[in-house]
Write a protein that holds these residues in place. Sequence first.
Motif, PDB file in Angstrom:
ATOM      1  N   VAL A   1       9.048  -0.031 -12.363  1.00  0.00           N
ATOM      2  CA  VAL A   1       8.182   0.480 -12.622  1.00  0.00           C
ATOM      3  C   VAL A   1       6.912  -0.348 -12.999  1.00  0.00           C
ATOM      4  N   VAL A   2       7.100  -1.490 -13.820  1.00  0.00           N
ATOM      5  CA  VAL A   2       6.217  -2.087 -14.272  1.00  0.00           C
ATOM      6  C   VAL A   2       5.389  -2.897 -13.089  1.00  0.00           C
ATOM      7  N   ASP A   3       6.373  -3.443 -12.288  1.00  0.00           N
ATOM      8  CA  ASP A   3       5.718  -3.866 -10.811  1.00  0.00           C
ATOM      9  C   ASP A   3       4.938  -3.031 -10.453  1.00  0.00           C
ATOM     10  N   LEU A   4       5.086  -1.800 -10.207  1.00  0.00           N
ATOM     11  CA  LEU A   4       4.379  -0.563  -9.353  1.00  0.00           C
ATOM     12  C   LEU A   4       3.056  -0.561 -10.312  1.00  0.00           C
ATOM     13  N   LYS A   5       3.306  -0.466 -11.586  1.00  0.00           N
ATOM     14  CA  LYS A   5       1.888  -0.014 -12.245  1.00  0.00           C
ATOM     15  C   LYS A   5       1.226  -1.473 -12.280  1.00  0.00           C
ATOM     16  N   ASP A   6       1.447  -2.583 -12.382  1.00  0.00           N
ATOM     17  CA  ASP A   6       0.660  -4.018 -12.037  1.00  0.00           C
ATOM     18  C   ASP A   6      -0.014  -3.855 -10.533  1.00  0.00           C
ATOM     19  N   PHE A   7       0.751  -3.365  -9.583  1.00  0.00           N
ATOM     20  CA  PHE A   7       0.404  -3.235  -8.250  1.00  0.00           C
ATOM     21  C   PHE A   7      -0.869  -2.339  -7.889  1.00  0.00           C
ATOM     22  N   THR A   8      -0.787  -1.029  -8.667  1.00  0.00           N
ATOM     23  CA  THR A   8      -1.944  -0.072  -8.384  1.00  0.00           C
ATOM     24  C   THR A   8      -2.972  -0.418  -9.559  1.00  0.00           C
ATOM     25  N   ARG A   9      -2.823  -0.910 -10.407  1.00  0.00           N
ATOM     26  CA  ARG A   9      -3.777  -1.428 -11.035  1.00  0.00           C
ATOM     27  C   ARG A   9      -4.632  -2.507 -10.699  1.00  0.00           C
ATOM     28  N   SER A  10      -4.290  -3.163  -9.512  1.00  0.00           N
ATOM     29  CA  SER A  10      -4.802  -4.372  -8.748  1.00  0.00           C
ATOM     30  C   SER A  10      -5.855  -4.148  -7.534  1.00  0.00           C
ATOM     31  N   ARG A  11      -7.015  -3.793  -7.822  1.00  0.00           N
ATOM     32  CA  ARG A  11      -7.669  -3.184  -6.838  1.00  0.00           C
ATOM     33  C   ARG A  11      -7.830  -4.229  -5.757  1.00  0.00           C
ATOM     34  N   GLU A  12      -7.506  -5.389  -5.790  1.00  0.00           N
ATOM     35  CA  GLU A  12      -7.559  -6.599  -4.884  1.00  0.00           C
ATOM     36  C   GLU A  12      -6.313  -6.247  -3.973  1.00  0.00           C
ATOM     37  N   GLN A  13      -5.275  -6.092  -4.661  1.00  0.00           N
ATOM     38  CA  GLN A  13      -3.914  -6.096  -3.913  1.00  0.00           C
ATOM     39  C   GLN A  13      -3.977  -4.497  -3.091  1.00  0.00           C
ATOM     40  N   MET A  14      -4.172  -3.846  -3.517  1.00  0.00           N
ATOM     41  CA  MET A  14      -4.551  -2.334  -3.228  1.00  0.00           C
ATOM     42  C   MET A  14      -5.354  -2.257  -1.753  1.00  0.00           C
ATOM     43  N   ILE A  15      -6.322  -3.240  -1.872  1.00  0.00           N
ATOM     44  CA  ILE A  15      -7.218  -3.123  -0.614  1.00  0.00           C
ATOM     45  C   ILE A  15      -6.590  -4.290   0.438  1.00  0.00           C
ATOM     46  N   PHE A  16      -5.754  -5.196   0.136  1.00  0.00           N
ATOM     47  CA  PHE A  16      -5.190  -6.163   0.837  1.00  0.00           C
ATOM     48  C   PHE A  16      -4.123  -5.570   1.873  1.00  0.00           C
ATOM     49  N   ILE A  17      -3.422  -4.816   0.731  1.00  0.00           N
ATOM     50  CA  ILE A  17      -2.246  -4.156   1.421  1.00  0.00           C
ATOM     51  C   ILE A  17      -2.449  -3.078   2.286  1.00  0.00           C
ATOM     52  N   PHE A  18      -3.278  -2.178   1.968  1.00  0.00           N
ATOM     53  CA  PHE A  18      -3.433  -0.700   2.384  1.00  0.00           C
ATOM     54  C   PHE A  18      -4.567  -0.687   3.077  1.00  0.00           C
ATOM     55  N   ALA A  19      -5.800  -1.247   2.857  1.00  0.00           N
ATOM     56  CA  ALA A  19      -7.025  -0.784   3.535  1.00  0.00           C
ATOM     57  C   ALA A  19      -7.222  -1.924   4.623  1.00  0.00           C
ATOM     58  N   PHE A  20      -7.010  -3.101   4.294  1.00  0.00           N
ATOM     59  CA  PHE A  20      -7.174  -4.427   5.262  1.00  0.00           C
ATOM     60  C   PHE A  20      -6.345  -3.983   6.478  1.00  0.00           C
ATOM     61  N   PRO A  21      -5.162  -3.785   6.757  1.00  0.00           N
ATOM     62  CA  PRO A  21      -4.486  -3.546   7.833  1.00  0.00           C
ATOM     63  C   PRO A  21      -5.043  -2.425   8.626  1.00  0.00           C
ATOM     64  N   LEU A  22      -5.456  -1.418   7.944  1.00  0.00           N
ATOM     65  CA  LEU A  22      -6.263  -0.265   8.659  1.00  0.00           C
ATOM     66  C   LEU A  22      -7.501  -0.697   9.370  1.00  0.00           C
ATOM     67  N   LEU A  23      -8.313  -1.454   8.470  1.00  0.00           N
ATOM     68  CA  LEU A  23      -9.465  -1.827   9.152  1.00  0.00           C
ATOM     69  C   LEU A  23      -9.323  -2.766  10.540  1.00  0.00           C
ATOM     70  N   LEU A  24      -8.373  -3.711  10.306  1.00  0.00           N
ATOM     71  CA  LEU A  24      -8.179  -4.562  11.515  1.00  0.00           C
ATOM     72  C   LEU A  24      -7.676  -3.496  12.603  1.00  0.00           C
ATOM     73  N   LEU A  25      -6.808  -2.750  12.400  1.00  0.00           N
ATOM     74  CA  LEU A  25      -6.087  -1.786  13.451  1.00  0.00           C
ATOM     75  C   LEU A  25      -7.364  -1.034  14.153  1.00  0.00           C
ATOM     76  N   ALA A  26      -8.215  -0.458  13.190  1.00  0.00           N
ATOM     77  CA  ALA A  26      -9.427   0.292  13.656  1.00  0.00           C
ATOM     78  C   ALA A  26     -10.312  -0.617  14.331  1.00  0.00           C
ATOM     79  N   MET A  27     -10.477  -1.889  13.868  1.00  0.00           N
ATOM     80  CA  MET A  27     -11.635  -2.720  14.590  1.00  0.00           C
ATOM     81  C   MET A  27     -10.995  -2.997  16.010  1.00  0.00           C
ATOM     82  N   PHE A  28      -9.949  -3.700  16.005  1.00  0.00           N
ATOM     83  CA  PHE A  28      -9.195  -4.309  17.405  1.00  0.00           C
ATOM     84  C   PHE A  28      -8.894  -2.935  18.076  1.00  0.00           C
TER      85      PHE A  28
END
Length: 272
Positions: A20-47
């Motif tokens: 629970v603590v690790d999940l809270k830390d992850f969801t509160r980190s904007r950088e990690q959320m973007i890197f893990i979720f948004a960045f792969p989607l952006l690469l998939l859409a771009m390529f």
Amino acid sequence: MTTTATTRPTWTSLALDRLVVDLKDFTRSREQMIFIFAFPLLLLAMFGAIFGGQTLGDTGVTFSQYLMAGMVASGILNTGFQSLAISIAIDRDEDALKRIHATPLPATAFFAGKIAQVLLVSLVQIAILVAMGVALYDVQVPSGSQWLTFAWVFLLGTAASTALGIATSSLLRNAKAASAILTPIVLFLQFTSGVFFVFTQLPEWLQHVAEVFPLKWLAQGMRSVFLPESFAAQEAAGSWQHGLTAAVLAVWFVIGLVVAVRTFRWQRPDDR
């Protein structure tokens, strides 16, 4: 005089609390959320926008479908290896690991929480990537025995990536250097392991280099799940090589585990 008996928390409850603590830390980190979720989607859409309509020979498989399977594999490596190694290095630099180690929390419960967090985050990431693949690129959802293949490739790939992430976190001098060191490594693996390019179109010597590392096998395993069975003939060996895939991932898991056990540090090097 009456005393109130206290129940000691179980190992499972402690591991769940860490999750629970690790999940809270992850969801509160904007950088990690973007890197893990948004960045792969952006690469998939771009390529996908650049090469998406191209069909790979007479296989009926488009480059976008091929890329999606590779991005699933790459996402597992990013979450378990790069992101985890960086987050642990940051916690060490901020003395969070030292404080945790000073508590009665068992080390195994701490790492179980980390592993569970990687598993959950990876599953969410894969679900998002597959949903995008199905909606935009006609990717077929696995069926029948493909789900069993997905399960063991996912679990072995996550185990290897997580063990390597924990091991690497202790080999990094500090958190500031983590991203600068790990990002080029991951990019090299992505470009040589059949993620951004068709693996068989790479120079043969580069294919042999990629075969040493886990991402090539993780990507090939995911292609066996999301691409038609007939595409196996297009692989370098003319088959999915499931047995060799399992063996290589298992070996990297053992390597990461041994290095992690021998080198993991709860405190900064300059604290010694």
